[in-house]
Design an enzyme around this catalytic site. Sequence first.
Site, PDB file in Angstrom:
ATOM      1  N   ASP A  72      -3.229  -2.099   6.033  1.00 47.00           N
ATOM      2  CA  ASP A  72      -4.202  -1.229   5.374  1.00 47.00           C
ATOM      3  C   ASP A  72      -5.632  -1.456   5.857  1.00 47.00           C
ATOM      4  OD1 ASP A  72      -4.343  -3.708   4.156  1.00 47.00           O
ATOM      5  OD2 ASP A  72      -4.048  -2.966   2.118  1.00 47.00           O
ATOM      6  N   ASP A 449      -8.105 -12.729  -1.769  1.00 48.20           N
ATOM      7  CA  ASP A 449      -6.741 -12.667  -2.308  1.00 48.20           C
ATOM      8  C   ASP A 449      -5.991 -13.993  -2.298  1.00 48.20           C
ATOM      9  OD1 ASP A 449      -7.046  -9.929  -2.738  1.00 48.20           O
ATOM     10  OD2 ASP A 449      -6.216  -9.411  -0.788  1.00 48.20           O
TER      11      ASP A 449
END
Length: 736
Positions: A72, A449
């Site tokens: 992405d 993350d």
Amino acid sequence: MPTSGPSRRAVLAGTAAAAALTALPVTQARAHAAETAASSYRWRNVFIGGTGFVTGVLFHPTVRGLAYARTDIGGAYRWDSKASAWVPLTDHLGWDDWNLLGVEAIAVDPAHPNRVYLALGTYAQSWAGNGAVLRSEDRGATWTRTDLTVKLGANEDGRGCGERLLVDPRDSDTLWLGTRHDGLLRSTDRGATWAAAAGFPGTPSASGQGVTLLVAAGRTLYAGWGDSDGITANLYRTTDGTRWEAVPGQPSGTAAKVPIRAAYDKNTRELYVTYANAPGPNGQSDGSVHKLCTANGKWTEVTPVKSGGTTSDGSSDTFGYGGVAVDARRPGTLVVSTNNRWADIDTVFRSTDGGRHWTSLKDTAVLDVSETPYLAWGNDKPKFGWWIQALALDPYDSRHVVYGTGATLYGTRDLKHWAPQIRGLEETSVRQLISPPVGQAHLISGLGDIGVMYHERLTASPSRGMATNPVFGTATGLAQAALKPAYVVRTGWGDHGNGAYSRDGGRTWAPFASQPSLAKDAPGPIATNADGSVLLWVFVHWDGSTYPAHRSADNGATWSEVPSFPKGATPVADPADPTLFYAFDTATGTLFASTDSGLTFTARATGLPSGDSQFELVAAPGRTGHLWLSVKGNGLHRSTDGGATFAKVAGCEASYTLGFGKAAKGADYPAIYMVGSTGTVTAVHRSDDEARSWVRINDDRHQWGWTGEVITGDPRVYGRVYLGTNGRGIQYGEPV
């Protein structure tokens, strides 16, 4: 980098509007990109392994061992079967092309194995640039580029759908591209130019999903439409490329609202489609799987498990369906994946009888994450996966299945034993980097993350995985005491505390005994003074709201507010004097300093560039009061008197991030590393003479999009530099 912005807009007024486009080789995409490196460097990834959302995997149907993957925000890759590693294909995209590092779709040509196509564009927001299509005749070794006049959204909702790009099976010169807000586009010259596809019935909108998938079933093309209400048609087909119709008898209802992916079994002439009530990867709570017999037009529901059950602990088991792949060697054999199944954990189902019966591969899976230990996420064992929308089945090996997750790509060769098939693919968004002056690790990283990692080796994923006690998601702060490097602190987003300290250089951690109430909802950057006796913690909410800094002089046992510290500024410790802290107020262009170990701050230099929260202040190691201020297009400014005065550095047109490493032989000042511009190109530079002269140390093949967050040199190895990217992990370079 912006992650949100104004509402999306449609670039084309409707499906009848033409998209006028320009084709150009990538070497000519930007006039300034021809600048070559003045110093030869070898660039490699620091190995972590994956760390981001793999949104698509595509095996070539006619070439054994050839596969492609898309991400992405981190570009595209080709699988090298001899090296058992992924080869990055889009690292040549530079600073101005940061929005092209997100890959919306990949297409291969079954009739021409060396051809591959990429549809690029990370965001479809008004502040982001238009998309582009890259086409290659040599499996991605070189590219020719077409700039689109529409936007694509590889890091937006629906990014796991697809593929949205397709080579027409009837004519290799014809390509189809599904967009989110501008309908279906068609090219008749192998992607060199594009125009709106005539007759396509979907009506684009500025806020919809548009075309979610394109797939060929024999000579018939199918297109999924993501903006149905669950009643109107969401799957269309054409047999001649000009006349489109809604597929008769197609499923409807909430569980079949959005077509996610499709796969065609040419042996049984059946088209399988996965559906959900939202495009995903988040927000799905219902879904289904259906197959269409293309010979007679009959639809059959083959959903493995219905959403909406209850787990053993009483949780609601809601989810959609994501990936689907068919076995080219065994008729009626296929795999599908659930998606957004947080209560009972996502799985991959396999059927050998056309979907009449299913087996959950998760139930017998043995996961080996020893190569990438962080995947345990601080637990005893890893999850089977989440965000499983990329799913592929090797056309030459029926037992070779791979699936993408939000952090890796798992593969199996026997349908039972699974391990990350991820070497070479690095997608981390890097936030902080420290290169310690002593100790086993030459690098400690703070990441989006996946928290903080202690890198014992640059060529192996950290053996401890992510830092635990507590586990963080995204790290927001990382600091080391310059005169006491065994002491390291970190901050970040987490459910069990937001700050921690280490007394062994970052190997092991313990949470602060207490934390300000602000920390849970606004954990910002942290600094420790030179001897580790004082901490300054700044609080910044994800929406940009800023709050007063807090100070601790007892290793986080107690905290007190520092009213005179400029809200939202990043604290910087003097590396030689424990009583000194600095902070640059980007709102007013004022340098603040503390001479009492962070108890109070007073203004020093004023009138500096202002108005951008990404301006960055750093202190040169081993010296008191040597400050360097990167202010983007306003250049680089320097102070040698603790911020009382600053002088602009001549010859530096722009500076985005700056760091220091071991001095060159014979030099008495640390080597300086900078992402910025000394002329017309934004690049990675090194100076060995206190910024009087610079050499570019990356080249046009190694640019990685946006690299303005963090850079640091190695204090023990001259010339080695560590560079944070936004989706291509940590790059490190060394002179050759």
